[in-house]
Design a protein around this motif. Structure first.
Motif, short mmCIF file in Angstrom:
data_model
loop_
_atom_site.label_atom_id
_atom_site.label_comp_id
_atom_site.label_asym_id
_atom_site.label_seq_id
_atom_site.Cartn_x
_atom_site.Cartn_y
_atom_site.Cartn_z
N ASP A 5 -21.73 -33.61 29.74
CA ASP A 5 -21.28 -32.30 30.23
C ASP A 5 -20.03 -31.90 29.45
OD1 ASP A 5 -22.83 -31.61 32.98
OD2 ASP A 5 -22.59 -33.76 32.78
N VAL A 6 -19.84 -30.59 29.28
CA VAL A 6 -18.73 -30.09 28.47
C VAL A 6 -17.73 -29.34 29.34
CG1 VAL A 6 -20.16 -29.93 26.41
CG2 VAL A 6 -20.01 -27.97 27.93
N ALA A 7 -16.54 -29.12 28.76
CA ALA A 7 -15.46 -28.35 29.41
C ALA A 7 -15.13 -28.92 30.78
CB ALA A 7 -15.84 -26.87 29.51
N VAL A 8 -14.79 -30.21 30.82
CA VAL A 8 -14.47 -30.89 32.08
C VAL A 8 -12.98 -31.20 32.10
CG1 VAL A 8 -14.93 -32.88 33.55
CG2 VAL A 8 -16.78 -31.87 32.18
N HIS A 9 -12.28 -30.79 33.17
CA HIS A 9 -10.87 -31.10 33.39
C HIS A 9 -10.76 -32.29 34.34
CE1 HIS A 9 -10.44 -27.48 31.31
NE2 HIS A 9 -9.64 -26.79 32.11
N LEU A 10 -9.75 -33.12 34.16
CA LEU A 10 -9.50 -34.26 35.04
C LEU A 10 -8.31 -33.96 35.95
CD1 LEU A 10 -9.90 -37.32 32.63
CD2 LEU A 10 -11.64 -36.19 34.02
N TYR A 11 -8.46 -34.28 37.24
CA TYR A 11 -7.40 -34.15 38.24
C TYR A 11 -7.07 -35.52 38.79
CZ TYR A 11 -7.82 -29.02 38.59
OH TYR A 11 -7.81 -27.67 38.35
N ASP A 12 -5.77 -35.80 38.91
CA ASP A 12 -5.32 -37.01 39.61
C ASP A 12 -5.06 -36.61 41.05
OD1 ASP A 12 -4.44 -39.49 40.31
OD2 ASP A 12 -2.46 -39.29 39.38
N GLY A 13 -6.04 -36.88 41.92
CA GLY A 13 -5.97 -36.35 43.28
C GLY A 13 -6.11 -34.84 43.22
N ASP A 14 -5.09 -34.12 43.75
CA ASP A 14 -5.10 -32.66 43.69
C ASP A 14 -4.27 -32.10 42.53
OD1 ASP A 14 -6.69 -32.30 46.02
OD2 ASP A 14 -4.96 -32.82 47.24
N ILE A 15 -3.71 -33.00 41.73
CA ILE A 15 -2.82 -32.58 40.65
C ILE A 15 -3.60 -32.50 39.34
CG2 ILE A 15 -0.74 -33.15 39.34
CD1 ILE A 15 0.22 -34.70 41.79
N LYS A 16 -3.52 -31.33 38.69
CA LYS A 16 -4.21 -31.14 37.42
C LYS A 16 -3.47 -31.89 36.32
CE LYS A 16 -6.06 -27.46 34.49
NZ LYS A 16 -6.17 -26.00 34.29
N THR A 17 -4.21 -32.64 35.50
CA THR A 17 -3.59 -33.40 34.41
C THR A 17 -3.70 -32.64 33.10
OG1 THR A 17 -5.62 -34.59 33.79
CG2 THR A 17 -4.33 -35.51 35.61
N THR A 18 -3.17 -33.24 32.05
CA THR A 18 -3.24 -32.62 30.72
C THR A 18 -4.57 -32.91 30.02
OG1 THR A 18 -2.17 -34.58 29.78
CG2 THR A 18 -0.76 -32.72 30.40
N PHE A 19 -5.43 -33.67 30.69
CA PHE A 19 -6.74 -33.97 30.10
C PHE A 19 -7.69 -32.82 30.45
CE2 PHE A 19 -4.65 -38.03 30.90
CZ PHE A 19 -4.69 -38.60 29.63
N GLU A 20 -7.74 -31.83 29.56
CA GLU A 20 -8.49 -30.60 29.82
C GLU A 20 -9.58 -30.38 28.78
OE1 GLU A 20 -5.55 -27.57 29.78
OE2 GLU A 20 -4.77 -28.06 31.76
N SER A 21 -10.64 -29.67 29.22
CA SER A 21 -11.71 -29.19 28.32
C SER A 21 -12.29 -30.29 27.44
CB SER A 21 -11.18 -28.05 27.43
OG SER A 21 -10.74 -26.98 28.24
N GLY A 22 -12.50 -31.44 28.03
CA GLY A 22 -13.14 -32.53 27.29
C GLY A 22 -14.61 -32.63 27.63
N GLU A 23 -15.28 -33.53 26.92
CA GLU A 23 -16.68 -33.80 27.21
C GLU A 23 -16.78 -35.03 28.10
OE1 GLU A 23 -19.55 -33.66 24.25
OE2 GLU A 23 -18.79 -31.87 23.25
N LEU A 24 -17.58 -34.93 29.16
CA LEU A 24 -17.76 -36.03 30.09
C LEU A 24 -19.12 -36.65 29.85
CD1 LEU A 24 -16.41 -37.43 32.59
CD2 LEU A 24 -17.90 -36.00 33.99
N ILE A 25 -19.14 -37.94 29.56
CA ILE A 25 -20.38 -38.64 29.25
C ILE A 25 -20.63 -39.67 30.34
CG2 ILE A 25 -21.55 -40.13 27.58
CD1 ILE A 25 -19.63 -38.81 25.47
N LEU A 26 -21.80 -39.58 30.97
CA LEU A 26 -22.21 -40.53 32.01
C LEU A 26 -23.11 -41.57 31.37
CD1 LEU A 26 -22.58 -41.50 34.95
CD2 LEU A 26 -24.41 -39.82 35.17
N THR A 27 -22.74 -42.84 31.50
CA THR A 27 -23.58 -43.93 31.01
C THR A 27 -23.96 -44.81 32.20
OG1 THR A 27 -21.87 -45.62 30.62
CG2 THR A 27 -22.14 -43.89 28.94
#
Length: 395
Positions: free
Chosen positions: A21-43
């Protein structure tokens, strides 16, 4: 975020690619992190978040062993963004965890925000992958940077930076290609399933012919085994509601199928079978096309008007059974009288053991015999026991 580890963008031995999946942001709990718009790969073993940066790759890995529970975050009444979030509740980090973006976190959950929309299949595939637990059976083998081990790892598909009209067109073409491949695989699986179903139907017909041909000299063990095979194979073409325009027509066709598949089993059970036993037997034979209790009851009520070989009968106690139309209560009462004379007296449990029927049906047969005046009851603390009606013999 303290469950994430820094990782390399390649699959490890024993690890399989599931989806991207593309354009995925990561949140630490409810706090938005700087890890933005990355690709998420499920293995099969982990979630990998990856994004090109400064000539290299920012790559984080989250092992499936941390995922305790997952859910889709409900959108609030004032939410106008189209991004959807998945909440992953995580267990405590293990002691030997590899380094990651942070060593501590005040939250026991993270959020995955999908800025380009959440695929409806993502949560299902993630849940199935975690429940399958391949990461427990075939744990990831740590990679060595030496050339000897590089041949054992599979590099993930290269990440392409998509910008402008050409990038959008390329992205659409890739998605269309993936969809076409998925549809082709689905049709291949469907063809295999149809071929297998044909073989199963052929086997069931062969077994039926053998039973009919060898009715005289077939042993009891072989009969039981053949019939268990037939029960496992199920109904060739179960009647479903979707195939008929009206409920009335559906119930009529379902009643005809019930009569066809249940006539012989009901005869073997003594001419009568409780509706609960019928429900279990029919649904087992139908496989995935299960019947609801209401549909079974409505179809059973159509048996008598359609003049079929079995009918629905309700006893005074409220017990409902399906019985063959030729069933004779007088013959049943005469059989009970013989057993009463042989044993002196019997309870419903005794009759159930003697005739190989359920206690519920045994009790109803004893009550029918009493109703015909051929048995007398003794209702005591011990049990409801029936005796021969000696008044008939005295007269």
């Amino acid at each position: 975020m303290n469950r994430f580890e820094y990782a390399d963008p390649q699959l490890r031995p024993n690890e399989n690619f599931v989806r991207r999946d593309v354009a995925v942001h990561l949140y630490d709990g409810d706090i938005k992190t700087t890890f933005e718009s990355g690709e998420l790969i499920l293995t099969s073993h982990r979630l990998i978040w990856i994004k090109p940066s400064n000539g290299g790759n920012n790559c984080l890995s989250l092992s499936h062993q941390y995922i305790v529970y997952m859910e889709k975050e409900a959108s609030g009444p004032l939410s106008f963004t189209r991004s959807k979030k998945i909440v992953l509740y995580l267990s405590e980090p293990v002691a030997d965890k590899m380094p990651g973006p942070t060593d501590t976190s005040m939250f026991n959950y993270i959020k995955l925000s999908f800025k380009e929309g959440l695929d409806s299949h993502f949560l299902t595939q993630l849940s199935d992958t975690v429940q399958r637990g391949k990461w427990k059976i075939d744990p990831i083998i740590s990679l060595n940077t030496s050339n000897n081990n590089q041949g054992n790892s599979k590099v993930l598909p290269q990440i392409k930076t998509r910008t402008g009209i050409i990038g959008i067109e390329r992205s659409l073409q890739e998605k269309q290609k993936e969809t076409d491949e998925s549809i082709s695989l689905a049709f291949q699986d469907l063809t295999k399933l149809m071929d297998m179903a044909k073989d199963m139907v052929a086997v069931s017909k062969t077994i039926s012919v053998k039973i009919r041909a060898r009715q005289g000299d077939i042993t009891e063990d072989e009969t039981v085994r053949f019939k268990s095979y037939l029960m496992s194979l199920g109904i060739d073409d179960p009647v479903t509601r979707d195939a008929y325009k009206t409920s009335n027509e559906y119930f009529k066709q379902l009643a005809k199928q019930l009569a066809c598949i249940l006539e012989e089993p009901i005869k073997e059970a003594g001419g009568m079978m409780t509706l609960t036993d019928v429900y279990c037997r029919v649904n087992r034979a139908r496989g995935l096309e299960l019947l609801s209790p209401e549909d079974l009851l409505h179809a059973s009520r159509q048996l008598a008007p359609l003049d079929l070989s079995i009918i629905l009968r309700s006893f005074d106690s409220g017990v409902m059974v399906l019985q063959v139309r030729s069933h004779d209560d007088n013959a049943v009462a005469d059989r009970i009288v013989e057993l009463l004379k042989e044993n002196g007296s019997i309870t419903a449990g005794d009759l159930a053991q003697l005739e190989g029927i359920s206690v519920l049906l045994a009790r109803e047969r004893l009550l029918v015999t009493e109703k015909h005046g051929k048995a007398c009851r003794d209702d005591s603390i011990e049990a409801l026991r029936f005796y021969p009606n000696l008044f008939l013999e005295m007269s």
